[in-house]
Write a protein that holds these residues in place. Sequence first.
Motif, PDB file in Angstrom:
ATOM      1  N   ALA A 190       6.180  29.087  20.230  1.00  0.00           N
ATOM      2  CA  ALA A 190       5.142  29.554  21.148  1.00  0.00           C
ATOM      3  C   ALA A 190       5.248  28.834  22.488  1.00  0.00           C
ATOM      4  O   ALA A 190       5.152  29.456  23.548  1.00  0.00           O
ATOM      5  CB  ALA A 190       3.754  29.341  20.535  1.00  0.00           C
ATOM      6  N   PHE A 191       5.467  27.519  22.458  1.00  0.00           N
ATOM      7  CA  PHE A 191       5.540  26.731  23.694  1.00  0.00           C
ATOM      8  C   PHE A 191       6.679  27.222  24.584  1.00  0.00           C
ATOM      9  O   PHE A 191       6.486  27.487  25.772  1.00  0.00           O
ATOM     10  CB  PHE A 191       5.723  25.247  23.353  1.00  0.00           C
ATOM     11  CG  PHE A 191       5.796  24.366  24.566  1.00  0.00           C
ATOM     12  CD1 PHE A 191       4.643  23.917  25.182  1.00  0.00           C
ATOM     13  CD2 PHE A 191       7.022  23.980  25.085  1.00  0.00           C
ATOM     14  CE1 PHE A 191       4.711  23.105  26.302  1.00  0.00           C
ATOM     15  CE2 PHE A 191       7.096  23.169  26.203  1.00  0.00           C
ATOM     16  CZ  PHE A 191       5.941  22.736  26.819  1.00  0.00           C
ATOM     17  N   PHE A 192       7.869  27.357  24.016  1.00  0.00           N
ATOM     18  CA  PHE A 192       9.014  27.725  24.832  1.00  0.00           C
ATOM     19  C   PHE A 192       8.998  29.198  25.245  1.00  0.00           C
ATOM     20  O   PHE A 192       9.286  29.528  26.398  1.00  0.00           O
ATOM     21  CB  PHE A 192      10.322  27.348  24.142  1.00  0.00           C
ATOM     22  CG  PHE A 192      10.574  25.874  24.172  1.00  0.00           C
ATOM     23  CD1 PHE A 192      10.848  25.224  25.363  1.00  0.00           C
ATOM     24  CD2 PHE A 192      10.504  25.119  23.026  1.00  0.00           C
ATOM     25  CE1 PHE A 192      11.052  23.867  25.409  1.00  0.00           C
ATOM     26  CE2 PHE A 192      10.709  23.754  23.044  1.00  0.00           C
ATOM     27  CZ  PHE A 192      10.988  23.115  24.253  1.00  0.00           C
ATOM     28  N   VAL A 251      -0.883  29.510  23.958  1.00  0.00           N
ATOM     29  CA  VAL A 251      -0.390  28.885  22.723  1.00  0.00           C
ATOM     30  C   VAL A 251      -1.526  28.792  21.706  1.00  0.00           C
ATOM     31  O   VAL A 251      -1.341  29.115  20.524  1.00  0.00           O
ATOM     32  CB  VAL A 251       0.228  27.493  23.005  1.00  0.00           C
ATOM     33  CG1 VAL A 251       0.502  26.744  21.716  1.00  0.00           C
ATOM     34  CG2 VAL A 251       1.511  27.642  23.813  1.00  0.00           C
ATOM     35  N   VAL A 252      -2.696  28.386  22.153  1.00  0.00           N
ATOM     36  CA  VAL A 252      -3.857  28.324  21.256  1.00  0.00           C
ATOM     37  C   VAL A 252      -4.201  29.724  20.755  1.00  0.00           C
ATOM     38  O   VAL A 252      -4.449  29.925  19.554  1.00  0.00           O
ATOM     39  CB  VAL A 252      -5.068  27.667  21.965  1.00  0.00           C
ATOM     40  CG1 VAL A 252      -6.330  27.801  21.129  1.00  0.00           C
ATOM     41  CG2 VAL A 252      -4.779  26.204  22.265  1.00  0.00           C
ATOM     42  N   ALA A 253      -4.182  30.704  21.657  1.00  0.00           N
ATOM     43  CA  ALA A 253      -4.483  32.082  21.269  1.00  0.00           C
ATOM     44  C   ALA A 253      -3.466  32.604  20.260  1.00  0.00           C
ATOM     45  O   ALA A 253      -3.820  33.358  19.348  1.00  0.00           O
ATOM     46  CB  ALA A 253      -4.512  32.978  22.507  1.00  0.00           C
ATOM     47  N   TYR A 254      -2.207  32.209  20.404  1.00  0.00           N
ATOM     48  CA  TYR A 254      -1.167  32.612  19.459  1.00  0.00           C
ATOM     49  C   TYR A 254      -1.564  32.203  18.037  1.00  0.00           C
ATOM     50  O   TYR A 254      -1.526  33.010  17.120  1.00  0.00           O
ATOM     51  CB  TYR A 254       0.166  31.951  19.843  1.00  0.00           C
ATOM     52  CG  TYR A 254       1.224  31.990  18.771  1.00  0.00           C
ATOM     53  CD1 TYR A 254       2.002  33.122  18.584  1.00  0.00           C
ATOM     54  CD2 TYR A 254       1.444  30.890  17.941  1.00  0.00           C
ATOM     55  CE1 TYR A 254       2.980  33.165  17.596  1.00  0.00           C
ATOM     56  CE2 TYR A 254       2.414  30.922  16.958  1.00  0.00           C
ATOM     57  CZ  TYR A 254       3.179  32.056  16.787  1.00  0.00           C
ATOM     58  OH  TYR A 254       4.140  32.095  15.804  1.00  0.00           O
ATOM     59  N   PHE A 255      -1.971  30.940  17.862  1.00  0.00           N
ATOM     60  CA  PHE A 255      -2.337  30.457  16.533  1.00  0.00           C
ATOM     61  C   PHE A 255      -3.601  31.144  16.021  1.00  0.00           C
ATOM     62  O   PHE A 255      -3.666  31.526  14.853  1.00  0.00           O
ATOM     63  CB  PHE A 255      -2.517  28.938  16.545  1.00  0.00           C
ATOM     64  CG  PHE A 255      -1.227  28.181  16.524  1.00  0.00           C
ATOM     65  CD1 PHE A 255      -0.565  27.956  15.325  1.00  0.00           C
ATOM     66  CD2 PHE A 255      -0.645  27.716  17.686  1.00  0.00           C
ATOM     67  CE1 PHE A 255       0.635  27.274  15.274  1.00  0.00           C
ATOM     68  CE2 PHE A 255       0.562  27.036  17.664  1.00  0.00           C
ATOM     69  CZ  PHE A 255       1.206  26.816  16.455  1.00  0.00           C
ATOM     70  N   PHE A 287      -2.808  35.139  15.382  1.00  0.00           N
ATOM     71  CA  PHE A 287      -1.900  35.378  14.264  1.00  0.00           C
ATOM     72  C   PHE A 287      -2.523  34.953  12.936  1.00  0.00           C
ATOM     73  O   PHE A 287      -2.394  35.656  11.943  1.00  0.00           O
ATOM     74  CB  PHE A 287      -0.567  34.657  14.478  1.00  0.00           C
ATOM     75  CG  PHE A 287       0.438  35.477  15.236  1.00  0.00           C
ATOM     76  CD1 PHE A 287       1.464  36.124  14.581  1.00  0.00           C
ATOM     77  CD2 PHE A 287       0.343  35.611  16.604  1.00  0.00           C
ATOM     78  CE1 PHE A 287       2.387  36.885  15.270  1.00  0.00           C
ATOM     79  CE2 PHE A 287       1.255  36.365  17.313  1.00  0.00           C
ATOM     80  CZ  PHE A 287       2.286  37.008  16.643  1.00  0.00           C
ATOM     81  N   ASN A 288      -3.182  33.788  12.909  1.00  0.00           N
ATOM     82  CA  ASN A 288      -3.756  33.321  11.643  1.00  0.00           C
ATOM     83  C   ASN A 288      -4.987  34.119  11.225  1.00  0.00           C
ATOM     84  O   ASN A 288      -5.161  34.427  10.048  1.00  0.00           O
ATOM     85  CB  ASN A 288      -4.106  31.835  11.731  1.00  0.00           C
ATOM     86  CG  ASN A 288      -2.890  30.965  11.585  1.00  0.00           C
ATOM     87  OD1 ASN A 288      -2.053  31.187  10.723  1.00  0.00           O
ATOM     88  ND2 ASN A 288      -2.775  29.966  12.441  1.00  0.00           N
ATOM     89  N   TRP A 318       6.350  31.894  11.725  1.00  0.00           N
ATOM     90  CA  TRP A 318       7.068  30.959  10.846  1.00  0.00           C
ATOM     91  C   TRP A 318       6.381  30.773   9.505  1.00  0.00           C
ATOM     92  O   TRP A 318       7.033  30.481   8.511  1.00  0.00           O
ATOM     93  CB  TRP A 318       7.309  29.624  11.548  1.00  0.00           C
ATOM     94  CG  TRP A 318       8.402  29.751  12.549  1.00  0.00           C
ATOM     95  CD1 TRP A 318       8.286  29.851  13.901  1.00  0.00           C
ATOM     96  CD2 TRP A 318       9.801  29.838  12.263  1.00  0.00           C
ATOM     97  NE1 TRP A 318       9.517  29.987  14.468  1.00  0.00           N
ATOM     98  CE2 TRP A 318      10.465  29.985  13.491  1.00  0.00           C
ATOM     99  CE3 TRP A 318      10.547  29.818  11.090  1.00  0.00           C
ATOM    100  CZ2 TRP A 318      11.851  30.087  13.575  1.00  0.00           C
ATOM    101  CZ3 TRP A 318      11.924  29.925  11.179  1.00  0.00           C
ATOM    102  CH2 TRP A 318      12.560  30.058  12.410  1.00  0.00           C
ATOM    103  N   LYS A 319       5.061  30.924   9.444  1.00  0.00           N
ATOM    104  CA  LYS A 319       4.378  30.880   8.142  1.00  0.00           C
ATOM    105  C   LYS A 319       4.864  32.019   7.260  1.00  0.00           C
ATOM    106  O   LYS A 319       5.042  31.844   6.063  1.00  0.00           O
ATOM    107  CB  LYS A 319       2.858  30.982   8.314  1.00  0.00           C
ATOM    108  CG  LYS A 319       2.175  29.682   8.564  1.00  0.00           C
ATOM    109  CD  LYS A 319       0.679  29.894   8.536  1.00  0.00           C
ATOM    110  CE  LYS A 319      -0.064  28.608   8.714  1.00  0.00           C
ATOM    111  NZ  LYS A 319      -1.517  28.813   8.684  1.00  0.00           N
TER     112      LYS A 319
END
Length: 84
Positions: free
Chosen positions: A26-28, A60-64, A67-68, A76-77
């Motif tokens: 997510a960072f890159f 990046v926070v929104a990604y987690f 997705f979760n 990756w999970k």
Amino acid sequence: MTDTQFQKGPSTWRIVLAAILDFLTAFFVLGYLVASIFGGKTEEGFNLQGGPAFLMFALVVAYFVVFNKFLGGTIWKRILRAQR
């Protein structure tokens, strides 16, 4: 008691590895996208400061979260089968 009564979750190493790989991905990826839009790309990669850096960290926070919560787990999970 039988095995069906105990539902064993994923191994701890899978969960930790998935979290690390998700953060790096997510960072890159998001960092490069934000840098491409706001002009922060360099020969070595990207350099974000101020508003674009804040936007990238928010993404990046929104990604987690997205997705979760809404998609059943991060990339990756799912790949490492580290979902609880």
